[in-house]
Each structure stands twice: as structure tokens, then as C-alpha cells.
Motif scaffolding. Structure first.
Motif, short mmCIF file in Angstrom:
data_model
loop_
_atom_site.label_atom_id
_atom_site.label_comp_id
_atom_site.label_asym_id
_atom_site.label_seq_id
_atom_site.Cartn_x
_atom_site.Cartn_y
_atom_site.Cartn_z
N PHE A 101 40.81 90.47 -18.36
CA PHE A 101 39.47 90.90 -18.15
C PHE A 101 39.21 91.49 -19.52
O PHE A 101 39.11 92.70 -19.71
CB PHE A 101 39.49 92.07 -17.17
N SER A 147 35.65 85.53 -9.40
CA SER A 147 34.70 86.50 -9.88
C SER A 147 33.34 86.30 -9.64
O SER A 147 32.88 85.13 -9.86
CB SER A 147 34.94 87.27 -11.15
N SER A 162 33.40 85.17 -17.70
CA SER A 162 32.44 84.43 -16.78
C SER A 162 33.11 83.00 -16.75
O SER A 162 33.36 82.15 -15.88
CB SER A 162 31.35 84.51 -16.96
N LYS A 165 36.61 82.18 -15.10
CA LYS A 165 36.49 82.24 -13.88
C LYS A 165 35.54 81.08 -13.06
O LYS A 165 35.77 80.69 -11.92
CB LYS A 165 35.73 83.41 -13.18
N HIS A 190 35.65 84.96 -4.36
CA HIS A 190 34.96 85.51 -5.48
C HIS A 190 34.60 87.03 -5.20
O HIS A 190 33.64 87.24 -4.43
CB HIS A 190 33.80 84.78 -6.09
N ASP A 247 31.16 90.11 -2.41
CA ASP A 247 30.60 90.91 -3.31
C ASP A 247 29.59 91.71 -2.70
O ASP A 247 28.75 92.23 -3.58
CB ASP A 247 30.14 89.80 -4.53
#
Length: 252
Positions: A101, A147, A162, A165, A190, A247
């Protein structure tokens, strides 16, 4: 179907969770074990935490295996898969959870950070899956952890993360098609903002993040683990090549 049947839906199965020593990975380990699976988990640095988690698993009557492996090292990734299958006797479920990350403005990101992110977030799932399918029979499950930033990047500095992923979407769809004839499913979960050490629900950016979320709050790691367990279980047998967003409506 009784509650006991549901909770033991993974009885006799063996799972490997990469990056399983903390956060979402640890929640996945606990949930798969609670539903009857024996679980191997990889960690990179914190052996004590991984060992304590394994002790939780064995206390429930399930087998656990702790493997130190750097997900940026393809040989270590493939070796962890082969070791899990050898020492636990089989491999039915692979959860590609370990992740890098790294955030920052485009102009500040180094090539080394690019290589590290791609190695962990893209190459490692590819290598682990390649190794895992050699051990899997019909009914195998591969679950990638992505994600919501792959679908909605609302904050600056997420370009590298981004991108990595988003690559998992193509990998998941393609492998779902390729492995379908072998009755091995491949899916992608995700997560959105999830209450972990890396991104605590009481952190300095939490209020802003909650404002982008339809439900207005962070997920608990167990929420993500529940989705993984569903895809890993018998009720997920007809789902493949799919992306499941956990999410809270961030991408709605």
C-alpha cells in the motif's frame, strides 16, 4: 440447513491465506477455520502475531501452518503454496490477500516503489495461483483481495495502488474463464475502508472517507472475511470471474 452445517461448510478443506497474520487476512483465517477448514498463512515480519493466530486456529480443533514468506519474492510465494499443500495434505482454497500500500503524488513515486507494488499486488497473486492450481482438484477456490480504489479513486496519490488492484480484475476474469472447465472458481473481493491498523476507523481521515460511503462507516474485517468464506464455500460454486464489492456503497 442447520446452523452447524453452515458453520462447518468447509469441513475437510485446506486453505492458504497470504498475508494472513493481521488485518483482513487474519479475519479471513479465523472465518475459514470457524467454518471447518485447516488453514496455512503467510507472514513477512511479525512471527509472534502469526503464531498466536495459528494457536487460535488449533484451539478450535483445526490444523494451522505458519509460513514466513516475502510476497515480493516469487520463489518464496510458490514455495509457500507447495509447502502448504505438502504439510496439510492438499490445497482447496487460495486467498491472495498480501498487499503493498504505497501512496504518493505521481512525481514523487520511485521506480523501486512501482516495482514493489506490482511485485506484491500483481505478480504474487499470479505466481501463487499458478502454483496452487497444480494442487487443486475440481471445486478449488481462488479468491483475490483487491480494493474499491480500483473502481473509484477519489483521493489523490492512489495512482500506483489503484493501477495494481485494477490489474486483478483482468486476472480474475481471465482465470475464471480458463479454469472453469476444471471446476475451479476465481473471484475478486474489493474491500472498502476497513478498520485495521493500516486504516483505523478513528483515524484522521475517517470522517472524510465515511462521507464517501453510503452506509457512513468503516467495515469490520469480519465483513470482508464473510464474503470470502461465502465464495470459498459450496454456495459459491456457480460464481466465477466476478468482483464482489464489500465497501458499504463507496462505489455505488
Amino acid at each position: 440447513m442447520t446452523t452447524n452445517t453452515i458453520m462447518n461448510s468447509l469441513e475437510g478443506k485446506v486453505a492458504l491465506v497470504t498475508g494472513g497474520g493481521r488485518g483482513i487476512g487474519a479475519a479471513v483465517v479465523r472465518r475459514l477455520a470457524a467454518q471447518g477448514a485447516d488453514v496455512a498463512l503467510t507472514f513477512q515480519h511479525d512471527r509472534q502475531r502469526a503464531t498466536e493466530l495459528a494457536a487460535e486456529v488449533t484451539a478450535t480443533g483445526r490444523r494451522a501452518l505458519v509460513i514466513q514468506a516475502d510476497s515480493a519474492d516469487p520463489a518464496a510465494v510458490a514455495g509457500a503454496v507447495d509447502r502448504a499443500a505438502a504439510e496439510l495434505g492438499r490445497l482447496d482454497i487460495l486467498v491472495n490477500n498480501a498487499g503493498a500500500f504505497l501512496l504518493g503524488p505521481l512525481q514523487d513515486l520511485s521506480l523501486a516503489e512501482f516495482e514493489q507494488t506490482v511485485a506484491v499486488n500483481v505478480r504474487a497473486p499470479f505466481v501463487a495461483t499458478q502454483a496452487a492450481v497444480r494442487h487443486m482438484s475440481a471445486g478449488g477456490r481462488i479468491i483475490n483481495i483487491g480494493s474499491n480504489a480500483a473502481e473509484r479513486a477519489v483521493f489523490p496519490g492512489f495512482s500506483l495502488y489503484s493501477m495494481s488492484k485494477t490489474a486483478l480484475i483482468g486476472l480474475t476474469k481471465s482465470l475464471g474463464r480458463e479454469l472453469g472447465p476444471r471446476a475451479i472458481t476465481v473471484n475478486l473481493v474489493h474491500p472498502g475502508a476497513t478498520d485495521t491498523e493500516l486504516n483505523p476507523a478513528d483515524g484522521p481521515n475517517a470522517a472524510t472517507i465515511n462521507g464517501f460511503t453510503a452506509l457512513g462507516h468503516y467495515a469490520d474485517p469480519s465483513d470482508v472475511a464473510a464474503a470470502v468464506a461465502f465464495l470459498a464455500g459450496p454456495d459459491g460454486r456457480y460464481i466465477t470471474g466476478a468482483t464482489v464489492n464489500v465497501d458499504g456503497g463507496f462505489t455505488a
